[in-house]
Design an enzyme around this catalytic site. Structure first.
Site: not given
Ligand code: COA
Length: 334
Positions: A117, A257, A287
């Site tokens: 990520c 993030h 996500n």
């Protein structure tokens, strides 16, 4: 950063999320969970899920076309493509090469970059180095993910979090007082065991048994990652700002993030940053790994929140474990 080097600016941005929306209420019908738990523990209300036919490249192509249009460049202008993804179309060729063909870009080098990520931040920093040296002048960076394809839909601790989407930017050289001002990157491979896809690679190639045991699906130790992220995000922010000679009070927007709203809130609190300076888009996107930062950025741009001259701080963490941050002075004029 060496002031003699060119600064990398975002000249255009584009995003795409698949049409299908999966709400928390939909998830209640799939696993033992409920809307209230998901909202309170993660901040997520809904997420977008790719169709059976859509691969990571398909999402990335649409985001890239939008970014190129936004930057006013064509396929002929692009001289490097970097794709960040943990869900490539295939192990090889790279998703960057698949996207290159679909965009009609010929000969520009194209490669995938894997940093979980943190991928978008890694890609941005990587692209910025090529801009800094003058090696390339129009770099297409794409973060594209179809995490739903590696989600274990019977594991409530992961399936409520994961999502699909893509974001792309075009990097170009620009004025010395804007663009990427500083960055930090890091990794600690000892944390690899906390977030991984056990099978499908050379360690555990695909067999009937690996498939039956769901080993091609993502596995995560949520609380371990949570603790790591809450500790690491403020450290990244402070390090990046210090490198640019800036402080927390200089930030116009923090773009973290988006893995869990509670992680972001804890990090902002530790930094002493009010939440109105934090761009949160997790409620509607969940996500989607490398795509979360460009999606949050694009939404804020469309809402007129980010203005020219704003100082943006991008921070991320992910599988690896990896982490990274970029201080970016926004300079796009239109
Ligand atoms: C996964 C995560 C949401 C779990 O939240 P948490 O508050 O840590 O919850 P816990 O894992 O401690 O579980 C608490 C309880 O909720 C339950 N639970 C877990 N998922 C649930 C769900 N979707 N619905 C309802 N209950 C759930 C657990 O089984 C546990 O029950 P128990 O106390 O009876 O054992 C959280 O740890 C997290 O977000 N971690 C980081 C993940 C991340 O960032 N990943 C991406 C990295 S890029």
């Amino acid at each position: 950063m060496n002031s003699a080097l060119l600064k990398a600016h975002i000249a255009g941005i584009g995003t795409y999320v698949p049409e299908k929306i999966l709400t928390n209420f939909d998830l209640e019908k799939i696993v033992d969970t409920n809307d209230q738990w998901i909202r309170e523990r993660t901040g997520i209300q809904e997420r977008h899920i790719a169709s059976a036919e859509q691969a990571a490249s398909d999402l990335g192509v649409i985001a890239a076309q939008r970014a190129m249009k936004n930057a006013g460049v064509t396929a002929a202008d692009i001289d490097l493509i970097i794709v960040s993804t943990v869900t490539p179309d295939m192990l090889f060729p790279s998703t960057a090469c698949v996207i290159q063909e679909q965009l009609g870009i010929t000969e520009a080098p194209a490669f995938d970059l894997g940093a979980g990520c943190t991928g978008f931040v890694y890609a941005l920093v990587t692209g910025a180095q090529y801009i800094a040296t003058g090696a390339y002048r129009n770099i297409l960076l794409i973060g594209t993910e179809t995490l739903s394809k590696v989600t274990n839909w019977s594991d409530r601790s992961t399936c409520v979090l994961l999502a699909d989407g893509a974001g792309a930017v075009v990097l170009q050289p620009g004025a010395a007082d804007g663009g990427v001002l500083s960055f930090t990157l890091g990794a600690d491979g000892r944390g690899g065991k906390y977030l991984f896809q056990p099978a499908g690679g050379s360690r555990l190639p695909a067999t009937m048994e690996t498939v039956q045991k769901n080993l091609h699906l993502l596995q995560m130790s949520g609380p371990e990652i949570f603790k790591f992220a809450v500790r690491k995000l403020p450290e990244i922010a402070e390090e990046v700002l210090a490198k640019a000679g800036l402080s927390i009070s200089d930030i116009d927007f923090l773009i973290p993030h988006q893995a869990n709203a509670r992680i972001i809130e804890a990090a902002a609190k530790r930094l002493g940053l009010p939440m109105d300076k934090v761009l949160l888009s997790i409620a509607k996107y969940g996500n989607n790994s490398s795509a979360t930062i460009p999606l949050a950025m694009d939404d804020a741009l469309k809402a007129g929140r980010i203005k020219n001259g704003d100082l943006l701080l991008l921070i991320a963490f992910g599988a690896g474990l990896t982490w990274g941050g970029v201080a970016l002075r926004w300079t796009k004029t239109d």
